[in-house]
Design a protein around this motif. Structure first.
Motif, mmCIF file in Angstrom:
data_model
loop_
_atom_site.group_PDB
_atom_site.id
_atom_site.type_symbol
_atom_site.label_atom_id
_atom_site.label_comp_id
_atom_site.label_asym_id
_atom_site.label_seq_id
_atom_site.Cartn_x
_atom_site.Cartn_y
_atom_site.Cartn_z
ATOM 1 N N PHE A 10 33.669 -39.058 68.658
ATOM 2 C CA PHE A 10 34.379 -39.641 67.511
ATOM 3 C C PHE A 10 35.887 -39.408 67.581
ATOM 4 C CE2 PHE A 10 36.367 -39.179 63.418
ATOM 5 C CZ PHE A 10 36.030 -40.361 62.794
ATOM 6 N N SER A 11 36.251 -38.137 67.738
ATOM 7 C CA SER A 11 37.662 -37.795 67.660
ATOM 8 C C SER A 11 38.445 -38.436 68.807
ATOM 9 C CB SER A 11 37.751 -36.277 67.633
ATOM 10 O OG SER A 11 38.850 -35.809 68.217
ATOM 11 N N ASP A 33 32.216 -37.246 80.060
ATOM 12 C CA ASP A 33 31.182 -37.114 79.032
ATOM 13 C C ASP A 33 29.825 -37.196 79.726
ATOM 14 O OD1 ASP A 33 31.402 -37.642 75.649
ATOM 15 O OD2 ASP A 33 29.430 -37.596 76.628
ATOM 16 N N ASN A 75 33.142 -27.518 68.888
ATOM 17 C CA ASN A 75 33.952 -26.296 68.865
ATOM 18 C C ASN A 75 33.551 -25.211 69.874
ATOM 19 O OD1 ASN A 75 34.809 -27.747 66.703
ATOM 20 N ND2 ASN A 75 33.891 -26.432 65.138
ATOM 21 N N GLU A 95 41.206 -30.085 70.503
ATOM 22 C CA GLU A 95 40.865 -30.329 69.102
ATOM 23 C C GLU A 95 40.649 -28.992 68.379
ATOM 24 O OE1 GLU A 95 40.949 -32.069 66.698
ATOM 25 O OE2 GLU A 95 41.377 -34.046 67.455
ATOM 26 N N LYS A 96 40.706 -29.040 67.069
ATOM 27 C CA LYS A 96 40.594 -27.835 66.254
ATOM 28 C C LYS A 96 39.159 -27.642 65.790
ATOM 29 C CE LYS A 96 41.540 -30.604 62.318
ATOM 30 N NZ LYS A 96 42.404 -31.191 61.365
ATOM 31 N N VAL A 162 29.274 -38.609 66.967
ATOM 32 C CA VAL A 162 28.722 -39.879 67.452
ATOM 33 C C VAL A 162 27.195 -39.770 67.585
ATOM 34 C CG1 VAL A 162 30.750 -40.792 68.618
ATOM 35 C CG2 VAL A 162 29.281 -39.168 69.821
ATOM 36 N N TRP A 169 25.792 -31.592 65.029
ATOM 37 C CA TRP A 169 26.156 -30.307 65.642
ATOM 38 C C TRP A 169 26.934 -29.412 64.668
ATOM 39 C CZ3 TRP A 169 31.273 -29.095 65.897
ATOM 40 C CH2 TRP A 169 32.207 -30.129 65.958
ATOM 41 N N ARG A 170 27.607 -30.005 63.666
ATOM 42 C CA ARG A 170 28.382 -29.177 62.722
ATOM 43 C C ARG A 170 27.478 -28.316 61.827
ATOM 44 N NH1 ARG A 170 31.580 -33.559 63.546
ATOM 45 N NH2 ARG A 170 33.815 -33.236 63.748
HETATM 46 N N1 LIG Z 1 41.691 -33.474 64.156
HETATM 47 C C1 LIG Z 1 40.779 -33.999 63.326
HETATM 48 O O1 LIG Z 1 41.080 -34.454 62.226
HETATM 49 C C2 LIG Z 1 39.355 -34.024 63.800
HETATM 50 C C3 LIG Z 1 38.473 -34.990 63.337
HETATM 51 C C4 LIG Z 1 37.178 -34.990 63.863
HETATM 52 C C5 LIG Z 1 36.814 -34.030 64.801
HETATM 53 N N2 LIG Z 1 37.694 -33.071 65.190
HETATM 54 C C6 LIG Z 1 37.317 -32.063 66.188
HETATM 55 O O2 LIG Z 1 37.075 -32.738 67.425
HETATM 56 C C7 LIG Z 1 36.056 -32.072 68.154
HETATM 57 C C8 LIG Z 1 34.953 -33.063 68.477
HETATM 58 O O3 LIG Z 1 34.401 -33.565 67.272
HETATM 59 P P1 LIG Z 1 33.776 -35.051 67.218
HETATM 60 O O4 LIG Z 1 33.571 -35.363 65.791
HETATM 61 O O5 LIG Z 1 34.600 -35.961 68.042
HETATM 62 O O6 LIG Z 1 32.352 -34.781 67.922
HETATM 63 P P2 LIG Z 1 31.352 -35.861 68.547
HETATM 64 O O7 LIG Z 1 29.999 -35.274 68.478
HETATM 65 O O8 LIG Z 1 31.602 -37.206 67.941
HETATM 66 O O9 LIG Z 1 31.813 -35.950 70.079
HETATM 67 C C9 LIG Z 1 31.561 -34.925 71.020
HETATM 68 C C10 LIG Z 1 31.467 -35.592 72.407
HETATM 69 O O10 LIG Z 1 31.391 -34.550 73.381
HETATM 70 C C11 LIG Z 1 30.446 -34.935 74.369
HETATM 71 N N3 LIG Z 1 30.006 -33.743 75.094
HETATM 72 C C12 LIG Z 1 29.057 -32.834 74.750
HETATM 73 N N4 LIG Z 1 28.976 -31.861 75.697
HETATM 74 C C13 LIG Z 1 29.899 -32.169 76.637
HETATM 75 C C14 LIG Z 1 30.331 -31.527 77.857
HETATM 76 N N5 LIG Z 1 29.800 -30.378 78.262
HETATM 77 N N6 LIG Z 1 31.309 -32.120 78.586
HETATM 78 C C15 LIG Z 1 31.880 -33.282 78.172
HETATM 79 N N7 LIG Z 1 31.530 -33.918 77.030
HETATM 80 C C16 LIG Z 1 30.561 -33.360 76.270
HETATM 81 C C17 LIG Z 1 29.352 -35.637 73.577
HETATM 82 O O11 LIG Z 1 28.564 -36.470 74.400
HETATM 83 C C18 LIG Z 1 30.174 -36.435 72.552
HETATM 84 O O12 LIG Z 1 30.523 -37.730 73.071
HETATM 85 C C19 LIG Z 1 35.610 -30.892 67.276
HETATM 86 O O13 LIG Z 1 36.278 -29.727 67.675
HETATM 87 C C20 LIG Z 1 36.038 -31.317 65.878
HETATM 88 O O14 LIG Z 1 36.271 -30.217 65.014
HETATM 89 C C21 LIG Z 1 38.941 -33.070 64.710
#
Ligand SMILES: NC(=O)c1ccc[n+]([C@@H]2O[C@H](COP(=O)([O-])OP(=O)(O)OC[C@H]3O[C@@H](n4cnc5c(N)ncnc54)[C@H](O)[C@@H]3O)[C@@H](O)[C@H]2O)c1
Length: 348
Positions: A10-11, A33, A75, A95-96, A162, A169-170
């Protein structure tokens, strides 16, 4: 600068990629990924990039074509991947929350210094336009001496990732590391730091887990920070149905309140001033804040600043979260904070 994204969820898709696409100084060259559908999503947007199933594959085959690794993983996977990136001599945007505890943080700061690489956590609220504008008003003396602030952040459940990987996961402590304190709590502390500069001296906190997740991660937190002669009261919950954020700051001569895109400045004996600042807190991607963050990251790389202020802030946040848990466990008793940040200043 050539960037590779690790974790195309997502991020990465909603926040980072839209900004990279519009910048001439960033060239996205690769994405990692393990999930086929996510690599396909990356290729749909950037047909010419390389995609890899693992980070090690990318480093083995394509390391010379990359300057910055952008980590957008859940995280608990940040630590090992940041280490791998720094040891491969790359700058790291992550990312945080950056990591889950102070030991991990200290280890990474040490490695980044040894490698002379920039480690930059995505503390994007520092670049939210209405927060930056309010910081400017405070710095300009519009409300006199700030005395008190109250932030109320109401979320609507744990945000989902996603659908192709582990969308919940959260709710899993092993992957998320913490609950609302390391999510909206981190953002609120970052906002306070941006508005007031410096750092707090102590905290009193109450946290609760009202959700049904087995891990019992906290989803309600009310805490007070004693911040260089100001009291900052922060209430966070993710148990509501509509996400909302309100920030109010009181000074000796006036008050600022921020609600989404509206900043109101009330000063004694003057009509209330309404300033429209497009910010969109309710858009979880926050892509329009990311440009300022990337400008600052590139500036740190160019000036070899190995102490970017979001990295200092990440240490402060980890200390606050640890002390918030102890305070809550002990009935809300005040706990002293130990982290002495070297270079925490207002964003100018
Ligand atoms: N800055 C912001 O406002 C904001 C907003 C959303 C998320 N975040 C942060 O972004 C990070 C990701 O969150 P998200 O919502 O995008 O999660 P998400 O679940 O949407 O995406 C995680 C991705 O990582 C992939 N993945 C899993 N294991 C992996 C590995 N070993 N190697 C490579 N890829 C791998 C997954 O297949 C998935 O596509 C978190 O730390 C979250 O806190 C920040």
């Amino acid at each position: 600068m050539r960037v590779a994204i690790v974790g195309f969820g997502f991020s990465a898709e909603k926040s980072h990629v839209p900004v990279y696409r519009d910048r001439s100084d960033i060239n996205l060259t690769a994405a990692v990924d393990p999930v086929t559908a996510r690599r396909a999503a990356a290729l749909r947007q950037y047909p010419n990039i390389r995609v890899y199933e693992t980070f090690s594959d990318l480093l083995e085959e394509y390391s010379d074509e990359i300057d910055i690794i952008d980590i957008c993983l859940p995280n608990a996977l940040h630590l090992e991947n940041i280490k791998q990136a720094l040891l491969a001599n790359k700058h790291v945007l992550c990312e945080k929350p950056l990591v889950l505890n102070k030991n991990e943080y200290n280890e990474l700061v040490h490695i980044a210094n040894e490698q002379k690489r920039i480690l930059y956590p995505c503390h994007n609220y520092k670049f939210a336009p209405s927060i930056v504008h309010a910081a400017y008003l405070i710095k300009s003396g519009e409300i006199g001496k700030p005395l008190f602030a109250s932030f109320n952040i109401f979320g609507a459940g744990f945000q989902r990732g996603v659908p192709h990987w582990q969308p919940d996961w959260r709710k899993d402590k092993a992957l998320a590391g913490g609950g609302i304190m390391s999510d909206h709590g981190l953002d609120a502390i970052s906002v306070a730091q941006t508005l007031f500069g410096g750092s707090p001296q102590r905290i009193s906190a109450h946290t609760r887990s009202l959700n049904e997740a087995d891990s019992q991660l906290e989803d309600l937190a009310i805490f007070c920070l004693d911040w260089e002669e100001k009291l900052i009261n922060i209430s966070l919950s993710s148990i509501g149905s509509i996400p909302k954020a309100y920030y109010r700051i009181q000074g000796t001569e006036g008050e600022i309140s921020i609600e989404n895109n509206d900043v109101f400045l009330s000063v004694q004996n003057k009509p209330v001033q309404h300033i429209f600042v497009p910010t969109y807190f309710d858009d979880p991607g926050h892509a329009n804040w990311f440009n300022g963050l990337i400008d600052n990251l590139l500036d740190c790389i160019n000036t070899k600043n190995t102490e970017p202020f979001p990295l200092m802030e990440a240490g402060l946040v980890l200390d606050i979260i640890e002390k918030a848990n102890s305070s809550s466990y002990n009935g809300g008793v005040w706990m002293g904070l130990e982290f002495i940040p070297k270079s925490l200043q207002l964003v100018s």
